[in-house]
Design a protein around this motif. Structure first.
Motif, PDB file in Angstrom:
ATOM      1  N   TYR A  51      -9.122  -1.209   1.668  1.00 46.72           N
ATOM      2  CA  TYR A  51      -8.354  -1.332   1.263  1.00 46.72           C
ATOM      3  C   TYR A  51      -7.834  -1.230   0.209  1.00 46.72           C
ATOM      4  CZ  TYR A  51      -6.335  -1.928   6.823  1.00 46.72           C
ATOM      5  OH  TYR A  51      -6.287  -1.603   7.599  1.00 46.72           O
ATOM      6  N   THR A  52      -8.482  -1.481  -0.260  1.00 47.55           N
ATOM      7  CA  THR A  52      -8.116  -1.277  -2.308  1.00 47.55           C
ATOM      8  C   THR A  52      -8.390   0.196  -3.033  1.00 47.55           C
ATOM      9  OG1 THR A  52      -8.458  -3.990  -2.401  1.00 47.55           O
ATOM     10  CG2 THR A  52      -8.891  -2.086  -4.897  1.00 47.55           C
ATOM     11  N   VAL A  53      -9.861   0.642  -2.866  1.00 45.19           N
ATOM     12  CA  VAL A  53     -10.149   1.344  -2.949  1.00 45.19           C
ATOM     13  C   VAL A  53      -9.336   2.967  -2.444  1.00 45.19           C
ATOM     14  CG1 VAL A  53     -12.563   3.060  -2.438  1.00 45.19           C
ATOM     15  CG2 VAL A  53     -12.308   1.120  -3.178  1.00 45.19           C
ATOM     16  N   LYS A  54      -8.733   2.346  -1.323  1.00 43.84           N
ATOM     17  CA  LYS A  54      -7.793   3.778  -0.584  1.00 43.84           C
ATOM     18  C   LYS A  54      -6.347   3.837  -1.283  1.00 43.84           C
ATOM     19  CE  LYS A  54      -5.519   4.678   3.527  1.00 43.84           C
ATOM     20  NZ  LYS A  54      -5.222   4.657   5.358  1.00 43.84           N
ATOM     21  N   ALA A  55      -6.228   2.523  -1.546  1.00 46.54           N
ATOM     22  CA  ALA A  55      -4.728   2.725  -2.358  1.00 46.54           C
ATOM     23  C   ALA A  55      -4.767   3.087  -4.279  1.00 46.54           C
ATOM     24  CB  ALA A  55      -4.395   1.085  -2.902  1.00 46.54           C
ATOM     25  N   LEU A  56      -6.613   2.667  -4.336  1.00 42.22           N
ATOM     26  CA  LEU A  56      -6.465   3.368  -5.856  1.00 42.22           C
ATOM     27  C   LEU A  56      -6.643   4.839  -5.595  1.00 42.22           C
ATOM     28  CD1 LEU A  56      -9.584   1.010  -7.178  1.00 42.22           C
ATOM     29  CD2 LEU A  56      -6.750   0.687  -7.253  1.00 42.22           C
ATOM     30  N   GLN A  57      -7.295   5.195  -4.414  1.00 41.91           N
ATOM     31  CA  GLN A  57      -7.925   7.150  -4.202  1.00 41.91           C
ATOM     32  C   GLN A  57      -6.024   7.085  -4.311  1.00 41.91           C
ATOM     33  OE1 GLN A  57     -10.576   6.312  -1.079  1.00 41.91           O
ATOM     34  NE2 GLN A  57     -11.707   7.748  -2.704  1.00 41.91           N
ATOM     35  N   ALA A  58      -5.234   6.882  -3.840  1.00 43.91           N
ATOM     36  CA  ALA A  58      -3.976   7.677  -3.457  1.00 43.91           C
ATOM     37  C   ALA A  58      -3.281   6.826  -5.146  1.00 43.91           C
ATOM     38  CB  ALA A  58      -3.312   6.105  -3.013  1.00 43.91           C
ATOM     39  N   ASP A  59      -3.751   6.652  -5.661  1.00 40.58           N
ATOM     40  CA  ASP A  59      -3.167   6.395  -7.211  1.00 40.58           C
ATOM     41  C   ASP A  59      -1.995   6.339  -6.967  1.00 40.58           C
ATOM     42  OD1 ASP A  59      -3.062   6.925  -9.560  1.00 40.58           O
ATOM     43  OD2 ASP A  59      -2.580   8.787 -10.045  1.00 40.58           O
ATOM     44  N   ARG A  63       0.492   1.095   6.417  1.00 36.32           N
ATOM     45  CA  ARG A  63       1.777   1.792   5.522  1.00 36.32           C
ATOM     46  C   ARG A  63       1.897   1.072   4.477  1.00 36.32           C
ATOM     47  NH1 ARG A  63       4.356   4.641   6.470  1.00 36.32           N
ATOM     48  NH2 ARG A  63       6.794   3.818   6.101  1.00 36.32           N
ATOM     49  N   PHE A  64       1.890   0.135   3.905  1.00 38.35           N
ATOM     50  CA  PHE A  64       1.834  -0.492   1.788  1.00 38.35           C
ATOM     51  C   PHE A  64       2.101   0.802   1.582  1.00 38.35           C
ATOM     52  CE2 PHE A  64       0.378  -2.080  -1.701  1.00 38.35           C
ATOM     53  CZ  PHE A  64       2.465  -2.567  -2.025  1.00 38.35           C
ATOM     54  N   ILE A  65       0.487   1.290   2.242  1.00 38.34           N
ATOM     55  CA  ILE A  65      -0.055   2.432   0.986  1.00 38.34           C
ATOM     56  C   ILE A  65       0.762   3.634   0.294  1.00 38.34           C
ATOM     57  CG2 ILE A  65      -1.987   3.666   0.341  1.00 38.34           C
ATOM     58  CD1 ILE A  65      -4.082   1.969   0.811  1.00 38.34           C
ATOM     59  N   THR A  90      -6.523  -5.659  -7.745  1.00 43.32           N
ATOM     60  CA  THR A  90      -7.234  -6.297  -7.829  1.00 43.32           C
ATOM     61  C   THR A  90      -6.584  -6.796  -7.053  1.00 43.32           C
ATOM     62  OG1 THR A  90      -6.627  -7.071  -9.966  1.00 43.32           O
ATOM     63  CG2 THR A  90      -9.089  -6.601  -9.604  1.00 43.32           C
ATOM     64  N   ASN A  91      -5.189  -6.944  -7.018  1.00 43.74           N
ATOM     65  CA  ASN A  91      -3.866  -7.906  -6.568  1.00 43.74           C
ATOM     66  C   ASN A  91      -3.707  -7.862  -5.231  1.00 43.74           C
ATOM     67  OD1 ASN A  91      -4.124  -9.906  -8.661  1.00 43.74           O
ATOM     68  ND2 ASN A  91      -2.378  -8.753 -10.115  1.00 43.74           N
ATOM     69  N   LEU A  92      -4.195  -6.386  -5.369  1.00 43.91           N
ATOM     70  CA  LEU A  92      -4.626  -6.105  -3.566  1.00 43.91           C
ATOM     71  C   LEU A  92      -5.504  -6.043  -2.833  1.00 43.91           C
ATOM     72  CD1 LEU A  92      -3.340  -2.776  -1.797  1.00 43.91           C
ATOM     73  CD2 LEU A  92      -5.153  -3.890  -1.424  1.00 43.91           C
ATOM     74  N   PHE A  93      -6.423  -6.320  -3.510  1.00 38.43           N
ATOM     75  CA  PHE A  93      -7.865  -6.815  -3.120  1.00 38.43           C
ATOM     76  C   PHE A  93      -7.363  -8.503  -2.249  1.00 38.43           C
ATOM     77  CE2 PHE A  93     -11.826  -9.402  -3.225  1.00 38.43           C
ATOM     78  CZ  PHE A  93     -12.230  -8.804  -2.524  1.00 38.43           C
TER      79      PHE A  93
END
Length: 427
Positions: free
Chosen positions: A239-247, A185-187, A206-209
């Protein structure tokens, strides 16, 4: 700080920050060698981030005119790397060296290189500390205590109310907390924010990881020092990669100039906020007072960072260094640091002191930090972090940065992270 967040990043910031808790590591080391000025003793303290030491230095020097304190703030990883080099040398270490929890197992396994604080009478403080905090800096045989804890890094999320409002998001802390019960939900909220504003939501991958990893039952290593990437690290990395892919990430590096600038420029609207991060935000962006608030962290609870103060055996003034260290962890100083920079003490009896329990931080829209962070700290069951935790975390963070910089494809990132973690574990 620590970060380490990188400092709960923050620092510790950490990193500290953390403890580690922040600028390039100072090159020269003058470990208490200055005897000028009528026999005055110079004590050097190495740390990162904001330990609240500047005002305490002035206070201690006024009460101890024969002692001069030299503060050396450096970058989180660099300070730990420098300490390791000085221990091996063996010369040049500071009289008091801060160590973040992420590096503590590495250093407590070299307990012969530190003053045993039990020999100085530190055993009287064991009952005052959170039990797990006391044990974190205790040697495996229980005979050597190399450090006294300064702070712990219970997690929350700091967010800019003005930027949330401009994006049509709620701004009241309870409503914001309800936006993101999970990291998924955060993403999604981050995607809504970026779509509305054309700005990034999060400061750095990194500050999500790190906060997600801090919520997992197991970290990088088992208590048998076996690397275990398929557990907590894989969850956090996913989760981190998912957030990065969500830009939704601003692709900044913690405790660097662009990251600091981002606090004032609106480059991001939210970041994981262990208690030690509050001081860094306040120091870095004083003009944003009242624009920040504090909400619950997705997933609930967790720990990121928390530091210790140690006395390397190399110190030429170990007695004076211990007296200063002991003074720094007394309730009066710990409460002063909490109110000034946010670092939450490691001594739970202080949580019921009105000076903490009733404290609302005016910089953060009067958020009741004296309730928020102690509640997190008292419910913690920290991970075992391992002797190679620090270098391994840095290696995995570097892979995340490559994904963020688009020099590594997301579908190849996990295999690369495992490879680099294994390499760090062997070094």
């Amino acid at each position: 700080m620590r970060r380490s967040w990188t400092h709960w990043a923050r620092a510790v910031a950490v990193g500290a920050v953390s403890l580690a808790v922040v600028a390039a590591c100072s090159g020269k080391s003058t470990s208490g060698g200055d005897e000028a000025g009528g026999g005055a003793v110079t004590l050097k303290i190495n740390f990162w981030g904001d330990f609240g030491l500047q005002d305490l230095k002035t206070k201690y020097e006024a009460a101890h005119p024969n002692v001069k304190i030299q503060l050396n703030s450096g970058e989180y990883n660099a300070q730990h790397e420098d300490l390791q080099k000085k221990l091996v040398a063996p010369s040049g270490a500071a009289d008091i060296a801060a160590i973040d929890e992420g590096f503590m197992v590495q250093f407590r396994s070299q307990s012969d290189k530190f003053v045993n604080l039990l020999d100085k009478g530190a055993g009287q403080y064991e009952s005052k500390y959170l039990p797990w905090k006391w044990k974190q800096s205790l040697s495996a045989d229980g005979k050597t205590q190399i450090g006294l804890g300064t702070d712990v890094g219970g997690l929350a999320m700091c967010y800019r109310t003005d930027l949330f409002s401009a994006a049509g998001l709620p701004t009241e802390r309870d409503q914001v907390s309800a936006l993101w019960p999970t990291w998924d939900r955060f993403i999604e909220v981050g995607q809504q924010y970026t779509a509305k504003t054309d700005k990034k939501f999060l400061d750095a991958g990194t500050n999500l990881f790190n906060p997600v990893l801090g919520q997992q039952q197991a970290g990088f290593y088992s208590e048998q020092e076996q690397l275990q990437m398929e557990g907590g690290p894989k969850v956090a990395f996913g989760y981190t990669v998912k957030a990065l892919q969500a830009d939704i990430s601003a692709n900044l590096t913690s405790f660097q100039a662009d990251w600091d600038k981002g606090f004032t420029s609106g480059a991001f609207a939210v970041l994981a906020c262990p208690a030690w991060m509050l001081g860094h935000i306040k120091d870095t962006a004083p003009g944003t007072k009242g624009k920040w608030d504090i909400a619950a962290v997705p997933g609930g609870g967790g720990n990121w960072g928390g530091s210790f103060l140690t006395v390397p055996k190399q110190s030429k003034h170990a007695d004076e260094a211990y007296k200063l260290l002991e003074w720094l962890v007394q309730p009066e100083q710990q409460i002063e640091v909490f109110k000034k920079v946010g670092n939450l003490p490691s001594q739970p009896a202080l949580y019921s002191d009105p000076a903490i329990a009733e404290f609302k931080n005016p910089f953060f829209n009067d958020a009741p930090v004296g309730q928020i962070f102690p509640k997190m700290a008292q419910g913690l069951t920290p991970q075992y972090l391992g002797k190679k935790n620090g270098p391994t975390r840095v290696a995995v963070e570097n892979v995340i940065k490559r994904v963020e910089n688009k020099t590594l494809k997301p579908d190849a990132a996990w295999a690369e992270a495992v490879k680099e973690a294994e390499k760090a574990g062997r070094s």
